[in-house]
Structure formats: C-alpha cells, structure tokens
Design a protein around this motif. Sequence first.
Motif, PDB file in Angstrom:
ATOM      1  N   LYS A 119       0.839  -1.203   0.000  1.00 53.29           N
ATOM      2  CA  LYS A 119       0.000   0.000   0.000  1.00 53.29           C
ATOM      3  C   LYS A 119       0.873   1.250   0.000  1.00 53.29           C
ATOM      4  N   PHE A 120       0.459   2.196  -0.820  1.00 53.10           N
ATOM      5  CA  PHE A 120       1.166   3.477  -0.960  1.00 53.10           C
ATOM      6  C   PHE A 120       0.282   4.578  -0.391  1.00 53.10           C
ATOM      7  N   PRO A 121       0.776   5.505   0.393  1.00 53.65           N
ATOM      8  CA  PRO A 121       2.166   5.638   0.843  1.00 53.65           C
ATOM      9  C   PRO A 121       2.433   5.021   2.213  1.00 53.65           C
ATOM     10  N   GLU A 122       1.380   4.510   2.874  1.00 63.75           N
ATOM     11  CA  GLU A 122       1.496   4.222   4.302  1.00 63.75           C
ATOM     12  C   GLU A 122       2.416   3.068   4.652  1.00 63.75           C
ATOM     13  N   SER A 123       2.768   2.234   3.692  1.00 63.80           N
ATOM     14  CA  SER A 123       3.608   1.077   4.038  1.00 63.80           C
ATOM     15  C   SER A 123       4.992   1.492   4.553  1.00 63.80           C
ATOM     16  N   PHE A 124       5.563   2.544   3.953  1.00 66.14           N
ATOM     17  CA  PHE A 124       6.933   2.914   4.338  1.00 66.14           C
ATOM     18  C   PHE A 124       7.060   4.326   4.891  1.00 66.14           C
ATOM     19  N   GLU A 125       6.055   5.139   4.699  1.00 65.58           N
ATOM     20  CA  GLU A 125       6.111   6.542   5.130  1.00 65.58           C
ATOM     21  C   GLU A 125       6.461   6.625   6.622  1.00 65.58           C
TER      22      GLU A 125
END
Length: 181
Positions: free
Chosen positions: A94-100
Amino acid sequence: MITLISGTNRRGSKTRLVTDIVAGLYREAGADAEVLDLVDLPLELYSPDAYAEKPPGFTPFAERILASHGLVVVAPEYNGSLPGALKLFIDHLKFPESFEERPVAFIGIAAGQWGGLRPVEHLQQIFGHRNAHIYPRRVFIPQVYQAITDGGEVVDPDVDRHLRAQATGFLGFVRALRSEA
Ligand SMILES: Cc1cc2nc3c(=O)[nH]c(=O)nc-3n(C[C@H](O)[C@H](O)[C@H](O)COP(=O)(O)O)c2cc1C
C-alpha cells in the motif's frame, strides 16, 4: 513488533538462514520479531492482473508491514542489485502508508566480495523515495558461504559483531522515533 523480510523468493536461500539468525537476535533483546519470507508470496502476485486486484493471499503480507514498528530487509545480491521478487513485493504494498516514516534497517548478503552493498544502496534509494526512516548502520556479509555455515552458525566474528550491534542500535532507533511520535 519488528518484521524481518527475507528478500528473495529463491527456495532454500541463504537469505532466509540469515533472516532467521537475525530474528533470533531481536528476540534475545526482548523484541517481538517475525519473519516474512517472499517464498510464501501467492503465485497470483506475479500475474499482470495483480496490480488492479490484489490476490487475497497477499493481504497478510500487506497488513504485517502496516503493523510493524520497524522493518529489517535482508537482501541478497542478484546481478548487482536486489532480487526482482523483492522489488515486485515493494511495488504491491500500500502506498504511501507502508513505508512513510517507518523505520527500516538493511542487511546485504552475497556469495561475492561486495557483500550486498549494491542491493542495499539500491534499496536505500527506494526507501528514501518512500520517506522511510532509514537506520544508518548497515551490515554487509560478503562470501556468505564462508561466513555462515549451512547449520546457521556465524563463524565470522566481525559479521556476528555487526549483526548484534545493528539489532541493538535499531531497536533504540525504533523506540526513540516512537517516543517522538
Ligand atoms: C539470480 C542470482 C544472481 C546472483 N547474482 C550475484 C551477484 O551479482 N553478485 C554476487 O556476489 N552473488 C550473486 N549471486 C549469488 C548470491 O549472492 C548467493 O546465492 C547468496 O547465497 C545469496 O543468495 P541466496 O539468498 O539466494 O542464497 C546470485 C544468485 C542468484 C540466484
């Protein structure tokens, strides 16, 4: 919870062995640590249709990333970079919450002399692009077949020292960032 990503889908990889060793170090330090092995990705993820409709078998992977306080990516060197399966995995999260703003540490491994420097540097570009909090102390394991036995014994004392220092330091990094939040 710390999630360790075994960054190849090659069955029987050294990467998985190293990932298990490192997960043990986190558990010794009192952390919850779980391994995600790309060997277990659903085959449907490799379909051209998976971008439009994620296969249900991918949901536990995506949710595990979102539930993690920190990620440790163990990346083997394939053709001077990261394995394609690892990039595919990243591209489906999932973008952006996976790495943000998620803390992430890197370990590179290779049969050759560069110890996974290149895949780790390529991953730093990707995770930097995704606004992750990158832990600066990286670990590289050159000539992994000599450094770590098939039974999982770390025979190179420098590798052992670096892995332990990274685990301790990364836990402190994760805790410091969580206390700031
Ligand atoms: C497709 C592929 C490409 C590889 N390319 C490299 C490379 O560029 N440099 C290197 O040192 N080792 C290379 N290797 C060897 C791996 O570094 C070695 O297999 C090591 O054990 C880590 O990979 P593994 O986790 O799949 O075991 C390659 C292995 C594979 C399967």
